[in-house]
Design a protein around this motif. Structure first.
Motif, PDB file in Angstrom:
ATOM      1  N   LEU A 175      -5.304  -1.715  -7.187  1.00 23.85           N
ATOM      2  CA  LEU A 175      -6.553  -1.062  -6.833  1.00 23.85           C
ATOM      3  C   LEU A 175      -6.309   0.348  -6.337  1.00 23.85           C
ATOM      4  O   LEU A 175      -5.348   0.614  -5.621  1.00 23.85           O
ATOM      5  N   LYS A 176      -7.213   1.239  -6.707  1.00 26.53           N
ATOM      6  CA  LYS A 176      -7.238   2.609  -6.194  1.00 26.53           C
ATOM      7  C   LYS A 176      -8.159   2.592  -4.993  1.00 26.53           C
ATOM      8  O   LYS A 176      -9.282   2.106  -5.059  1.00 26.53           O
ATOM      9  N   LEU A 177      -7.671   3.078  -3.863  1.00 25.43           N
ATOM     10  CA  LEU A 177      -8.459   3.101  -2.639  1.00 25.43           C
ATOM     11  C   LEU A 177      -9.139   4.458  -2.462  1.00 25.43           C
ATOM     12  O   LEU A 177      -8.622   5.476  -2.908  1.00 25.43           O
ATOM     13  N   ALA A 178     -10.287   4.438  -1.809  1.00 26.86           N
ATOM     14  CA  ALA A 178     -10.987   5.675  -1.482  1.00 26.86           C
ATOM     15  C   ALA A 178     -11.783   5.472  -0.203  1.00 26.86           C
ATOM     16  O   ALA A 178     -12.421   4.437  -0.010  1.00 26.86           O
ATOM     17  N   ARG A 203      -5.793   5.408   3.095  1.00 27.25           N
ATOM     18  CA  ARG A 203      -7.103   4.938   2.657  1.00 27.25           C
ATOM     19  C   ARG A 203      -7.562   5.600   1.350  1.00 27.25           C
ATOM     20  O   ARG A 203      -8.596   5.243   0.808  1.00 27.25           O
ATOM     21  N   ASN A 204      -6.805   6.574   0.854  1.00 26.62           N
ATOM     22  CA  ASN A 204      -7.078   7.191  -0.444  1.00 26.62           C
ATOM     23  C   ASN A 204      -5.889   6.983  -1.385  1.00 26.62           C
ATOM     24  O   ASN A 204      -5.692   7.743  -2.321  1.00 26.62           O
ATOM     25  N   GLY A 205      -5.124   5.940  -1.128  1.00 26.27           N
ATOM     26  CA  GLY A 205      -3.929   5.656  -1.914  1.00 26.27           C
ATOM     27  C   GLY A 205      -4.147   4.513  -2.888  1.00 26.27           C
ATOM     28  O   GLY A 205      -5.228   4.350  -3.455  1.00 26.27           O
ATOM     29  N   GLU A 206      -3.107   3.721  -3.047  1.00 23.53           N
ATOM     30  CA  GLU A 206      -3.158   2.570  -3.950  1.00 23.53           C
ATOM     31  C   GLU A 206      -2.663   1.339  -3.211  1.00 23.53           C
ATOM     32  O   GLU A 206      -1.863   1.432  -2.284  1.00 23.53           O
ATOM     33  N   VAL A 207      -3.128   0.174  -3.663  1.00 23.89           N
ATOM     34  CA  VAL A 207      -2.652  -1.093  -3.126  1.00 23.89           C
ATOM     35  C   VAL A 207      -2.453  -2.052  -4.296  1.00 23.89           C
ATOM     36  O   VAL A 207      -3.231  -2.048  -5.254  1.00 23.89           O
ATOM     37  N   THR A 208      -1.363  -2.822  -4.237  1.00 22.45           N
ATOM     38  CA  THR A 208      -1.075  -3.794  -5.290  1.00 22.45           C
ATOM     39  C   THR A 208      -0.734  -5.136  -4.661  1.00 22.45           C
ATOM     40  O   THR A 208      -0.191  -5.202  -3.561  1.00 22.45           O
ATOM     41  N   SER A 209      -1.075  -6.202  -5.385  1.00 29.78           N
ATOM     42  CA  SER A 209      -0.741  -7.555  -4.954  1.00 29.78           C
ATOM     43  C   SER A 209      -0.692  -8.464  -6.173  1.00 29.78           C
ATOM     44  O   SER A 209      -1.728  -8.750  -6.774  1.00 29.78           O
ATOM     45  N   ASN A 210       0.500  -8.875  -6.565  1.00 29.93           N
ATOM     46  CA  ASN A 210       0.690  -9.825  -7.673  1.00 29.93           C
ATOM     47  C   ASN A 210      -0.162  -9.510  -8.895  1.00 29.93           C
ATOM     48  O   ASN A 210      -0.910 -10.343  -9.387  1.00 29.93           O
ATOM     49  N   GLY A 211      -0.069  -8.292  -9.404  1.00 31.05           N
ATOM     50  CA  GLY A 211      -0.785  -7.906 -10.614  1.00 31.05           C
ATOM     51  C   GLY A 211      -2.179  -7.338 -10.385  1.00 31.05           C
ATOM     52  O   GLY A 211      -2.803  -6.836 -11.309  1.00 31.05           O
ATOM     53  N   LEU A 212      -2.678  -7.400  -9.174  1.00 30.60           N
ATOM     54  CA  LEU A 212      -3.962  -6.780  -8.839  1.00 30.60           C
ATOM     55  C   LEU A 212      -3.658  -5.383  -8.304  1.00 30.60           C
ATOM     56  O   LEU A 212      -3.006  -5.238  -7.271  1.00 30.60           O
ATOM     57  N   ALA A 220       0.863  -1.183   0.000  1.00 35.36           N
ATOM     58  CA  ALA A 220       0.000   0.000   0.000  1.00 35.36           C
ATOM     59  C   ALA A 220       0.893   1.225   0.000  1.00 35.36           C
ATOM     60  O   ALA A 220       1.919   1.258   0.685  1.00 35.36           O
ATOM     61  N   GLN A 221       0.508   2.233  -0.781  1.00 36.61           N
ATOM     62  CA  GLN A 221       1.276   3.474  -0.808  1.00 36.61           C
ATOM     63  C   GLN A 221       0.359   4.627  -1.180  1.00 36.61           C
ATOM     64  O   GLN A 221      -0.797   4.409  -1.524  1.00 36.61           O
ATOM     65  N   GLY A 222       0.901   5.814  -1.065  1.00 33.23           N
ATOM     66  CA  GLY A 222       0.100   6.999  -1.375  1.00 33.23           C
ATOM     67  C   GLY A 222      -0.558   7.543  -0.126  1.00 33.23           C
ATOM     68  O   GLY A 222       0.030   7.543   0.947  1.00 33.23           O
ATOM     69  N   ALA A 223      -1.798   7.949  -0.258  1.00 36.19           N
ATOM     70  CA  ALA A 223      -2.515   8.644   0.815  1.00 36.19           C
ATOM     71  C   ALA A 223      -3.324   7.685   1.687  1.00 36.19           C
ATOM     72  O   ALA A 223      -4.488   7.922   1.993  1.00 36.19           O
TER      73      ALA A 223
END
Length: 162
Positions: free
Chosen positions: A56-59, A45-54, A40-43
């Motif tokens: 997602l933009k979080l909000a 709960r309003n950042g981004e999360v990645t896992s093995n090619g998945l 997880a990185q960025g802001a």
């Protein structure tokens, strides 16, 4: 009170002593069969999360003052728990002679976030509802499911600097 203000207030309430948790809980692992990894990185709960090619933009959900224009950790947990419980039900169904019953089972998960009783910050509560099976299969699946074990008994969580 906004989520950001509540979070800031709660984070100030934590001291290094309050961050220390039990080093051993009821559920420990003898080995690791599989390890999922995510970043997880960025802001937050309003950042981004990645896992093995998945990716997602979080909000933050609208109910918590956000835009709701992305996924949130509670949704991801609800998805993982419902899939895990369904798999556990189907796995134990074979031993109970109820494999046909389990084929059409459907698991509904609700993950709630809110203020916990007697401690600062946030906590979660989970409601699981399963349709298409009987009580015996539900109880057996719940006992077998790793997510259920974690929620019921706690687990080892190691937090460190990378």
């Amino acid at each position: 009170m906004s989520f950001a203000r509540t979070t800031l207030k709660a984070s100030r309430a934590f001291t290094s002593a309050s961050l220390r948790t039990r080093s051993r809980t009821l559920v420990t692992l003898k080995d690791h069969k599989y390890t999922a990894q995510a970043v997880a990185q960025g802001a937050g709960r309003n950042g981004e999360v990645t896992s093995n090619g998945l990716d997602l933009k979080l909000a933050l959900p609208k109910e918590m003052g956000g835009t709701g224009q992305g996924q949130n950790p509670e949704q991801l947990f609800a998805m993982g728990y419902s899939a895990c419980l369904l798999g556990a039900i189907q796995a134990v169904a074979k031993n109970l002679g109820k494999a046909d019953m389990a084929k059409n089972a459907k698991v509904h998960a609700s993950v709630h976030i809110g203020e916990p009783e007697g401690m600062p910050g946030f906590g979660i509560a989970v409601d699981m509802k399963v349709e298409g099976i009987d009580e015996e299969l539900l109880k057996a699946g719940h006992e077998f499911c790793p997510y259920s074990r974690l929620m019921r008994n706690g687990g080892v969580v190691n937090v460190s600097l990378a």
